[in-house]
Each structure stands twice: as structure tokens, then as C-alpha cells.
Write a protein that holds these residues in place. Structure first.
Motif, PDB file in Angstrom:
ATOM      1  N   LYS A 145       0.835  -1.205   0.000  1.00 22.98           N
ATOM      2  CA  LYS A 145       0.000   0.000   0.000  1.00 22.98           C
ATOM      3  C   LYS A 145       0.868   1.253   0.000  1.00 22.98           C
ATOM      4  O   LYS A 145       0.571   2.230  -0.712  1.00 22.98           O
ATOM      5  N   ALA A 146       1.950   1.245   0.769  1.00 26.41           N
ATOM      6  CA  ALA A 146       2.844   2.404   0.796  1.00 26.41           C
ATOM      7  C   ALA A 146       3.481   2.633  -0.566  1.00 26.41           C
ATOM      8  O   ALA A 146       3.593   3.781  -1.035  1.00 26.41           O
ATOM      9  N   LEU A 147       3.895   1.550  -1.229  1.00 32.18           N
ATOM     10  CA  LEU A 147       4.487   1.674  -2.554  1.00 32.18           C
ATOM     11  C   LEU A 147       3.452   2.187  -3.551  1.00 32.18           C
ATOM     12  O   LEU A 147       3.750   3.073  -4.365  1.00 32.18           O
ATOM     13  N   PHE A 148       2.252   1.622  -3.496  1.00 29.07           N
ATOM     14  CA  PHE A 148       1.184   2.119  -4.367  1.00 29.07           C
ATOM     15  C   PHE A 148       0.990   3.617  -4.174  1.00 29.07           C
ATOM     16  O   PHE A 148       0.895   4.376  -5.158  1.00 29.07           O
ATOM     17  N   ASP A 149       0.919   4.075  -2.947  1.00 30.63           N
ATOM     18  CA  ASP A 149       0.675   5.496  -2.676  1.00 30.63           C
ATOM     19  C   ASP A 149       1.801   6.366  -3.236  1.00 30.63           C
ATOM     20  O   ASP A 149       1.544   7.456  -3.770  1.00 30.63           O
ATOM     21  N   GLU A 150       3.051   5.901  -3.138  1.00 32.18           N
ATOM     22  CA  GLU A 150       4.174   6.667  -3.689  1.00 32.18           C
ATOM     23  C   GLU A 150       4.067   6.769  -5.208  1.00 32.18           C
ATOM     24  O   GLU A 150       4.313   7.837  -5.792  1.00 32.18           O
ATOM     25  N   VAL A 151       3.728   5.662  -5.848  1.00 34.38           N
ATOM     26  CA  VAL A 151       3.640   5.657  -7.314  1.00 34.38           C
ATOM     27  C   VAL A 151       2.465   6.509  -7.777  1.00 34.38           C
ATOM     28  O   VAL A 151       2.578   7.273  -8.745  1.00 34.38           O
ATOM     29  N   ALA A 152       1.331   6.419  -7.091  1.00 34.78           N
ATOM     30  CA  ALA A 152       0.180   7.249  -7.445  1.00 34.78           C
ATOM     31  C   ALA A 152       0.496   8.729  -7.260  1.00 34.78           C
ATOM     32  O   ALA A 152       0.087   9.575  -8.071  1.00 34.78           O
ATOM     33  N   ALA A 153       1.246   9.065  -6.213  1.00 36.35           N
ATOM     34  CA  ALA A 153       1.644  10.454  -5.994  1.00 36.35           C
ATOM     35  C   ALA A 153       2.570  10.934  -7.105  1.00 36.35           C
ATOM     36  O   ALA A 153       2.490  12.103  -7.541  1.00 36.35           O
ATOM     37  N   CYS A 154       3.444  10.049  -7.575  1.00 38.57           N
ATOM     38  CA  CYS A 154       4.317  10.392  -8.698  1.00 38.57           C
ATOM     39  C   CYS A 154       3.480  10.724  -9.927  1.00 38.57           C
ATOM     40  O   CYS A 154       3.765  11.685 -10.651  1.00 38.57           O
TER      41      CYS A 154
ATOM     42  N   ALA B  70       7.478   5.436 -17.369  1.00 35.54           N
ATOM     43  CA  ALA B  70       8.276   6.015 -16.287  1.00 35.54           C
ATOM     44  C   ALA B  70       7.683   5.702 -14.926  1.00 35.54           C
ATOM     45  O   ALA B  70       8.405   5.552 -13.929  1.00 35.54           O
ATOM     46  N   LEU B  71       6.369   5.575 -14.877  1.00 31.14           N
ATOM     47  CA  LEU B  71       5.695   5.283 -13.609  1.00 31.14           C
ATOM     48  C   LEU B  71       6.151   3.929 -13.061  1.00 31.14           C
ATOM     49  O   LEU B  71       6.448   3.798 -11.864  1.00 31.14           O
ATOM     50  N   TYR B  72       6.237   2.933 -13.926  1.00 32.61           N
ATOM     51  CA  TYR B  72       6.657   1.617 -13.453  1.00 32.61           C
ATOM     52  C   TYR B  72       8.168   1.519 -13.280  1.00 32.61           C
ATOM     53  O   TYR B  72       8.642   0.713 -12.458  1.00 32.61           O
ATOM     54  N   ASP B  73       8.927   2.320 -13.988  1.00 28.62           N
ATOM     55  CA  ASP B  73      10.357   2.413 -13.689  1.00 28.62           C
ATOM     56  C   ASP B  73      10.551   2.943 -12.270  1.00 28.62           C
ATOM     57  O   ASP B  73      11.389   2.438 -11.507  1.00 28.62           O
ATOM     58  N   PHE B  74       9.780   3.963 -11.925  1.00 28.66           N
ATOM     59  CA  PHE B  74       9.830   4.530 -10.583  1.00 28.66           C
ATOM     60  C   PHE B  74       9.400   3.490  -9.546  1.00 28.66           C
ATOM     61  O   PHE B  74      10.020   3.351  -8.486  1.00 28.66           O
ATOM     62  N   ALA B  75       8.335   2.742  -9.851  1.00 22.58           N
ATOM     63  CA  ALA B  75       7.860   1.717  -8.931  1.00 22.58           C
ATOM     64  C   ALA B  75       8.938   0.667  -8.656  1.00 22.58           C
ATOM     65  O   ALA B  75       9.127   0.244  -7.507  1.00 22.58           O
ATOM     66  N   ALA B  76       9.644   0.253  -9.706  1.00 23.96           N
ATOM     67  CA  ALA B  76      10.692  -0.750  -9.539  1.00 23.96           C
ATOM     68  C   ALA B  76      11.836  -0.221  -8.672  1.00 23.96           C
ATOM     69  O   ALA B  76      12.356  -0.930  -7.796  1.00 23.96           O
ATOM     70  N   GLU B  77      12.215   1.029  -8.897  1.00 21.80           N
ATOM     71  CA  GLU B  77      13.286   1.637  -8.094  1.00 21.80           C
ATOM     72  C   GLU B  77      12.895   1.722  -6.627  1.00 21.80           C
ATOM     73  O   GLU B  77      13.678   1.392  -5.729  1.00 21.80           O
ATOM     74  N   ARG B  78      11.669   2.170  -6.372  1.00 23.13           N
ATOM     75  CA  ARG B  78      11.217   2.335  -4.997  1.00 23.13           C
ATOM     76  C   ARG B  78      11.043   0.981  -4.297  1.00 23.13           C
ATOM     77  O   ARG B  78      11.370   0.835  -3.124  1.00 23.13           O
TER      78      ARG B  78
ATOM     79  N   GLN C 146      12.725  -1.757  -4.843  1.00 21.57           N
ATOM     80  CA  GLN C 146      14.055  -2.249  -4.504  1.00 21.57           C
ATOM     81  C   GLN C 146      14.608  -1.511  -3.291  1.00 21.57           C
ATOM     82  O   GLN C 146      15.184  -2.130  -2.379  1.00 21.57           O
ATOM     83  N   ALA C 147      14.423  -0.195  -3.256  1.00 16.43           N
ATOM     84  CA  ALA C 147      14.921   0.596  -2.135  1.00 16.43           C
ATOM     85  C   ALA C 147      14.229   0.213  -0.823  1.00 16.43           C
ATOM     86  O   ALA C 147      14.825   0.281   0.256  1.00 16.43           O
ATOM     87  N   MET C 148      12.972  -0.203  -0.919  1.00 19.30           N
ATOM     88  CA  MET C 148      12.205  -0.595   0.259  1.00 19.30           C
ATOM     89  C   MET C 148      12.483  -2.028   0.690  1.00 19.30           C
ATOM     90  O   MET C 148      12.034  -2.459   1.747  1.00 19.30           O
ATOM     91  N   GLY C 149      13.184  -2.793  -0.142  1.00 17.97           N
ATOM     92  CA  GLY C 149      13.541  -4.153   0.214  1.00 17.97           C
ATOM     93  C   GLY C 149      12.566  -5.215  -0.241  1.00 17.97           C
ATOM     94  O   GLY C 149      12.587  -6.342   0.259  1.00 17.97           O
TER      95      GLY C 149
END
Length: 219
Positions: free
Chosen positions: A128-137, A147-155, A157-160
Motif C-alpha cells: 500500500k505504501a508503494l502504491f501510494d508513492e507511485v500514485a503520488a508520482c 516512467a511510472l513503473y520504472d519509478f515503482a521498480a526503483e522504490r 528495490q529501495a524498500m527491500g
């Protein structure tokens, strides 16, 4: 096909009705989740889902209801569940529904946890947190679907967590959206318009055999 053609809608389309369809679908998800408990099989949960939708006065289902328990939370939409598992006292599951209300397509889904397993709780919270970040992007930066899913993949990975890149969102509209053949949101090279696309996020735990899912309308 150009971007405008991929975002085509029918004569009956109304953004307010898309939002209504989404609200009704979320209402169904929450009612179904309230009726799911440990000891229930996936097949029983799906039967409950059908009962709830009929009680709410749906017009029709436009994609099969998926309710996945335990390890089946790693399955993609097109994959069948393994067996008919029983939900455990310490378990994780998600609901994914596609329902037509007033001629418009609702599509919603999210993840729930039974018990108090900390890693399962973290997994459900993370999707849910990742979804919210991507939707905010999408809202704040006006990026393309790619680009939206590129961002999702980066985030992710950063979140583990491990993002399932086979799940990249899709079109919705007045029923049936399939006549527009717009492809995945994650392959759309334009800026996605409001009320036309479902953002889907599915993650896997990096070491354990389960994952989590969340989807909602970009509006």
C-alpha cells in the motif's frame, strides 16, 4: 495506435460514474474481507464474493474475482491458484475484483493479514505504501506510464521488496474497455489521464513464499 486512441472512451463514459464504480468495488472488497476468516478455503471466499456482489446490486463481473491465500499471493492474474488452500491463523491474502456498476468498470484490490505475523503485516503495509508513492508520482510529476513503473521498480528495490514487473496496470472505462486495446499502463508512452487507468502493484517478500497486491483507479 496513438495516445489519444489508447485513451478512447464510449459515448456513455462519465468520470463521476467511474469514481462511483470504484467506490462500489471497494465497498465489496471490504465486505468480503469482513467475512473471510481462518479455516475458510479460497473457493469458499470466492463464493462469498459472488454473494456480496449480488447483494450490492452489481450489473455484472467483467473479470473473474481472484482471492489468493498464502503462497498463492505470488500468482499473477492469469495464473491459477495452486489447489484450494485453507486460510491459516497466521496468514496473508488478497482480493482482486473487476465489477460493472452503472455501465462503468470498477477494479480494486488489496491485501489483508490474519493474526499478527510481523513480516506479513509489513508486506501488506509495504504494497500500500508503494502504491501510494507511485500514485503520488503520477499526480505530481505528470510522467508517462513507462516512467511510472520504472519509478515503482526503483522504490520497491529501495524498500527491500521484489516488484512483479509482469503486472503493469491496464485500461478501464465504460464497459467494455477491451475494445480500445490500449495495452498495459506500464507500456503507455503518454501521460495517463485520470479515470482511465488502473495502477497495479504486486510485490514478493524477498525470502519468504508470499507477497502482496494493491490496485486502484488513477483519478
Amino acid at each position: 495506435m496513438n495516445h489519444a486512441a489508447k485513451e478512447a472512451v464510449g459515448a456513455q463514459y462519465q468520470l463521476d460514474l467511474m469514481k462511483h464504480a470504484q467506490r462500489m468495488t471497494w465497498q465489496a472488497v471490504e465486505r468480503i474481507a469482513a467475512g473471510i476468516s481462518p479455516g475458510m478455503r479460497e473457493s469458499e471466499a470466492r463464493a462469498l464474493g459472488q454473494q456480496v456482489l449480488e447483494q450490492l446490486g452489481m450489473q455484472r463481473i467483467w473479470h473473474p474475482t481472484h482471492i489468493r491465500f498464502g503462497a498463492n499471493t505470488l500468482k499473477t492474474f492469469k495464473q491459477r491458484s495452486d489447489g484450494d488452500p485453507v486460510l491459516g491463523e497466521q496468514d496473508i491474502y488478497f482480493i482482486d475484483m473487476g465489477v460493472v456498476w452503472e455501465g462503468h468498470e470498477g477494479d480494486a484490490g488489496t491485501t489483508f493479514v490474519t493474526g499478527n505475523d510481523p513480516q506479513m503485516i509489513a508486506c501488506a503495509a509495504a504494497v500500500k505504501a508503494l502504491f501510494d508513492e507511485v500514485a503520488a508520482c503520477w499526480r505530481d510529476q505528470g510522467v508517462t506510464g513507462v516512467a511510472l513503473y520504472d519509478f515503482a521498480a526503483e522504490r520497491a528495490q529501495a524498500m527491500g521488496w521484489v516488484l512483479n514487473m509482469e503486472i503493469k496496470g491496464h485500461r478501464v472505462s465504460d464497459f467494455p474497455h477491451s475494445i480500445y486495446r490500449a495495452g498495459d499502463l506500464g507500456a503507455f508512452e503518454g501521460q495517463p489521464g485520470a479515470g482511465l487507468w488502473i495502477l497495479e502493484i504486486q510485490i514478493a517478500h524477498p525470502t519468504l513464499g508470499y507477497g502482496a497486491f494493491h490496485e486502484d483507479l488513477l483519478a
